[in-house]
Design a protein around this motif. Structure first.
Motif, PDB file in Angstrom:
ATOM      1  N   TRP A  36      -1.193 -36.528  45.236  1.00 17.45           N
ATOM      2  CA  TRP A  36      -0.117 -35.630  44.843  1.00 17.45           C
ATOM      3  C   TRP A  36       0.623 -36.234  43.653  1.00 17.45           C
ATOM      4  CZ3 TRP A  36       0.692 -30.793  46.650  1.00 17.45           C
ATOM      5  CH2 TRP A  36       0.094 -30.438  47.867  1.00 17.45           C
ATOM      6  N   PHE A  37       0.919 -35.390  42.690  1.00 18.30           N
ATOM      7  CA  PHE A  37       1.722 -35.736  41.521  1.00 18.30           C
ATOM      8  C   PHE A  37       2.821 -34.671  41.397  1.00 18.30           C
ATOM      9  CE2 PHE A  37      -0.803 -38.907  39.064  1.00 18.30           C
ATOM     10  CZ  PHE A  37      -1.961 -38.901  39.828  1.00 18.30           C
ATOM     11  N   ARG A  38       3.778 -34.944  40.547  1.00 20.04           N
ATOM     12  CA  ARG A  38       4.774 -33.925  40.232  1.00 20.04           C
ATOM     13  C   ARG A  38       5.183 -34.044  38.774  1.00 20.04           C
ATOM     14  NH1 ARG A  38       9.870 -36.361  43.733  1.00 20.04           N
ATOM     15  NH2 ARG A  38      10.325 -38.152  42.365  1.00 20.04           N
ATOM     16  N   GLN A  39       5.718 -32.951  38.257  1.00 21.58           N
ATOM     17  CA  GLN A  39       6.188 -32.945  36.876  1.00 21.58           C
ATOM     18  C   GLN A  39       7.461 -32.131  36.784  1.00 21.58           C
ATOM     19  OE1 GLN A  39       3.264 -31.739  33.963  1.00 21.58           O
ATOM     20  NE2 GLN A  39       4.334 -32.855  32.355  1.00 21.58           N
ATOM     21  N   ALA A  40       8.515 -32.784  36.370  1.00 22.55           N
ATOM     22  CA  ALA A  40       9.795 -32.121  36.147  1.00 22.55           C
ATOM     23  C   ALA A  40       9.876 -31.692  34.682  1.00 22.55           C
ATOM     24  CB  ALA A  40      10.940 -33.063  36.492  1.00 22.55           C
ATOM     25  N   PRO A  41      10.701 -30.707  34.375  1.00 22.07           N
ATOM     26  CA  PRO A  41      10.821 -30.241  32.983  1.00 22.07           C
ATOM     27  C   PRO A  41      11.176 -31.379  32.039  1.00 22.07           C
ATOM     28  CG  PRO A  41      11.903 -28.713  34.453  1.00 22.07           C
ATOM     29  CD  PRO A  41      11.517 -29.899  35.296  1.00 22.07           C
ATOM     30  N   GLY A  42      10.428 -31.492  30.966  1.00 21.00           N
ATOM     31  CA  GLY A  42      10.704 -32.503  29.959  1.00 21.00           C
ATOM     32  C   GLY A  42      10.263 -33.905  30.318  1.00 21.00           C
ATOM     33  N   LYS A  43       9.588 -34.045  31.453  1.00 22.31           N
ATOM     34  CA  LYS A  43       9.153 -35.371  31.893  1.00 22.31           C
ATOM     35  C   LYS A  43       7.640 -35.426  32.028  1.00 22.31           C
ATOM     36  CE  LYS A  43      13.383 -36.691  34.334  1.00 22.31           C
ATOM     37  NZ  LYS A  43      13.932 -37.276  35.598  1.00 22.31           N
ATOM     38  N   VAL A  93       7.499 -29.350  39.668  1.00 21.24           N
ATOM     39  CA  VAL A  93       6.271 -28.692  40.088  1.00 21.24           C
ATOM     40  C   VAL A  93       5.373 -29.778  40.675  1.00 21.24           C
ATOM     41  CG1 VAL A  93       4.255 -27.358  39.387  1.00 21.24           C
ATOM     42  CG2 VAL A  93       6.482 -26.916  38.318  1.00 21.24           C
ATOM     43  N   TYR A  94       4.869 -29.504  41.864  1.00 21.84           N
ATOM     44  CA  TYR A  94       4.052 -30.476  42.580  1.00 21.84           C
ATOM     45  C   TYR A  94       2.587 -30.055  42.502  1.00 21.84           C
ATOM     46  CZ  TYR A  94       8.106 -32.874  44.442  1.00 21.84           C
ATOM     47  OH  TYR A  94       9.264 -33.614  44.554  1.00 21.84           O
ATOM     48  N   TYR A  95       1.736 -31.033  42.148  1.00 24.02           N
ATOM     49  CA  TYR A  95       0.316 -30.774  41.959  1.00 24.02           C
ATOM     50  C   TYR A  95      -0.502 -31.642  42.895  1.00 24.02           C
ATOM     51  CZ  TYR A  95       1.747 -28.794  37.444  1.00 24.02           C
ATOM     52  OH  TYR A  95       2.338 -28.048  36.458  1.00 24.02           O
ATOM     53  N   CYS A  96      -1.580 -31.082  43.428  1.00 24.06           N
ATOM     54  CA  CYS A  96      -2.548 -31.917  44.119  1.00 24.06           C
ATOM     55  C   CYS A  96      -3.744 -32.144  43.202  1.00 24.06           C
ATOM     56  CB  CYS A  96      -2.971 -31.309  45.448  1.00 24.06           C
ATOM     57  SG  CYS A  96      -3.995 -29.854  45.342  1.00 24.06           S
ATOM     58  N   ALA A  97      -4.453 -33.223  43.468  1.00 20.18           N
ATOM     59  CA  ALA A  97      -5.561 -33.613  42.615  1.00 20.18           C
ATOM     60  C   ALA A  97      -6.639 -34.281  43.448  1.00 20.18           C
ATOM     61  CB  ALA A  97      -5.074 -34.571  41.528  1.00 20.18           C
ATOM     62  N   ALA A  98      -7.842 -34.316  42.899  1.00 19.97           N
ATOM     63  CA  ALA A  98      -8.970 -34.984  43.539  1.00 19.97           C
ATOM     64  C   ALA A  98      -9.637 -35.906  42.533  1.00 19.97           C
ATOM     65  CB  ALA A  98      -9.967 -33.962  44.066  1.00 19.97           C
ATOM     66  N   TRP A 113      -7.591 -30.516  39.521  1.00 19.19           N
ATOM     67  CA  TRP A 113      -6.180 -30.266  39.775  1.00 19.19           C
ATOM     68  C   TRP A 113      -5.959 -28.852  40.280  1.00 19.19           C
ATOM     69  CZ3 TRP A 113      -2.358 -33.934  38.899  1.00 19.19           C
ATOM     70  CH2 TRP A 113      -2.788 -35.110  38.280  1.00 19.19           C
ATOM     71  N   GLY A 114      -4.913 -28.716  41.096  1.00 19.72           N
ATOM     72  CA  GLY A 114      -4.452 -27.403  41.479  1.00 19.72           C
ATOM     73  C   GLY A 114      -3.499 -26.857  40.424  1.00 19.72           C
ATOM     74  N   GLN A 115      -3.001 -25.651  40.680  1.00 20.29           N
ATOM     75  CA  GLN A 115      -2.124 -24.989  39.710  1.00 20.29           C
ATOM     76  C   GLN A 115      -0.667 -25.353  39.906  1.00 20.29           C
ATOM     77  OE1 GLN A 115      -3.459 -20.866  40.328  1.00 20.29           O
ATOM     78  NE2 GLN A 115      -4.449 -20.972  38.325  1.00 20.29           N
ATOM     79  N   GLY A 116      -0.335 -25.988  41.004  1.00 19.31           N
ATOM     80  CA  GLY A 116       1.017 -26.449  41.231  1.00 19.31           C
ATOM     81  C   GLY A 116       1.855 -25.511  42.070  1.00 19.31           C
ATOM     82  N   THR A 117       2.839 -26.082  42.730  1.00 14.71           N
ATOM     83  CA  THR A 117       3.805 -25.316  43.519  1.00 14.71           C
ATOM     84  C   THR A 117       5.199 -25.872  43.224  1.00 14.71           C
ATOM     85  OG1 THR A 117       4.360 -24.523  45.749  1.00 14.71           O
ATOM     86  CG2 THR A 117       3.554 -26.783  45.585  1.00 14.71           C
ATOM     87  N   GLN A 118       6.142 -24.968  43.024  1.00 10.57           N
ATOM     88  CA  GLN A 118       7.497 -25.368  42.635  1.00 10.57           C
ATOM     89  C   GLN A 118       8.303 -25.810  43.851  1.00 10.57           C
ATOM     90  OE1 GLN A 118       9.111 -25.356  39.436  1.00 10.57           O
ATOM     91  NE2 GLN A 118      10.720 -26.415  40.594  1.00 10.57           N
ATOM     92  N   VAL A 119       8.954 -26.950  43.717  1.00  5.15           N
ATOM     93  CA  VAL A 119       9.905 -27.432  44.708  1.00  5.15           C
ATOM     94  C   VAL A 119      11.251 -27.573  44.024  1.00  5.15           C
ATOM     95  CG1 VAL A 119      10.580 -29.366  46.164  1.00  5.15           C
ATOM     96  CG2 VAL A 119       8.183 -28.623  46.095  1.00  5.15           C
ATOM     97  N   THR A 120      12.254 -26.915  44.588  1.00  2.95           N
ATOM     98  CA  THR A 120      13.601 -26.984  44.042  1.00  2.95           C
ATOM     99  C   THR A 120      14.545 -27.458  45.130  1.00  2.95           C
ATOM    100  OG1 THR A 120      13.130 -25.164  42.512  1.00  2.95           O
ATOM    101  CG2 THR A 120      15.443 -25.730  42.885  1.00  2.95           C
ATOM    102  N   VAL A 121      15.287 -28.519  44.846  1.00  2.00           N
ATOM    103  CA  VAL A 121      16.220 -29.086  45.802  1.00  2.00           C
ATOM    104  C   VAL A 121      17.632 -28.895  45.267  1.00  2.00           C
ATOM    105  CG1 VAL A 121      16.865 -31.106  47.138  1.00  2.00           C
ATOM    106  CG2 VAL A 121      14.476 -30.791  46.436  1.00  2.00           C
ATOM    107  N   SER A 122      18.429 -28.161  46.011  1.00  2.00           N
ATOM    108  CA  SER A 122      19.795 -27.899  45.580  1.00  2.00           C
ATOM    109  C   SER A 122      20.742 -28.939  46.155  1.00  2.00           C
ATOM    110  CB  SER A 122      20.222 -26.501  46.011  1.00  2.00           C
ATOM    111  OG  SER A 122      20.227 -26.403  47.419  1.00  2.00           O
ATOM    112  N   SER A 123      21.807 -29.215  45.419  1.00  2.00           N
ATOM    113  CA  SER A 123      22.773 -30.234  45.868  1.00  2.00           C
ATOM    114  C   SER A 123      23.866 -29.618  46.711  1.00  2.00           C
ATOM    115  CB  SER A 123      23.384 -30.921  44.650  1.00  2.00           C
ATOM    116  OG  SER A 123      23.981 -29.977  43.803  1.00  2.00           O
TER     117      SER A 123
END
Length: 123
Positions: A36-43, A93-98, A113-123
């Motif tokens: 599993w990997f993830r990518q935040a905007p601008g990162k 956005v969280y991605y799985c990979a093989a 790679w998969g296409q990703g799924t969005q995870v949003t955590v509110s404060s």
């Protein structure tokens, strides 16, 4: 055709939990390591966790160690990422990979790679 399909993302409050799933839709990766990997905007894309083909070996990034757990069910062709104690900085956005090497944390070492799924955590 998409071979890895993620699900389980969504909006959650800080401190909450989510479980992501990634299905190997064609059964192509049962002998591969999964990650599993993830990518935040601008990162850049960030490694989170990986598991060997059997699930017997796992590796975690320091940023998620103790909060996230990777597991796999080869009978269901599925890899999971249990995420507890979520923080706003986990939003991405969280991605799985093989790939062939469970001990790698480099995205270049995972070819599918998969296409990703969005995870949003509110404060």
């Amino acid at each position: 055709q998409v071979q890895l399909v993620e699900s389980g993302g969504g909006l959650v409050q800080a401190g909450g939990s989510l479980r992501l799933a990634c299905v190997d839709s064609q059964g192509l990766f049962t002998t591969y390591a999964r990650a599993w990997f993830r990518q935040a905007p601008g990162k850049e894309r960030e490694f989170l966790a990986a598991t060997s083909s059997s699930g017997g070996y796992t590796k975690y990034a320091d940023s998620v160690k103790g909060r996230f757990i990777i597991s796999r069910d080869n009978a269901k062709l599925t890899v999971y990422l249990q995420m507890d104690g979520l923080k706003p900085e986990d939003t991405a956005v969280y991605y799985c990979a093989a790939g062939p090497q469970w001990y790698s944390d480099r995205s270049d070492d995972f070819g599918s790679w998969g296409q990703g799924t969005q995870v949003t955590v509110s404060s």
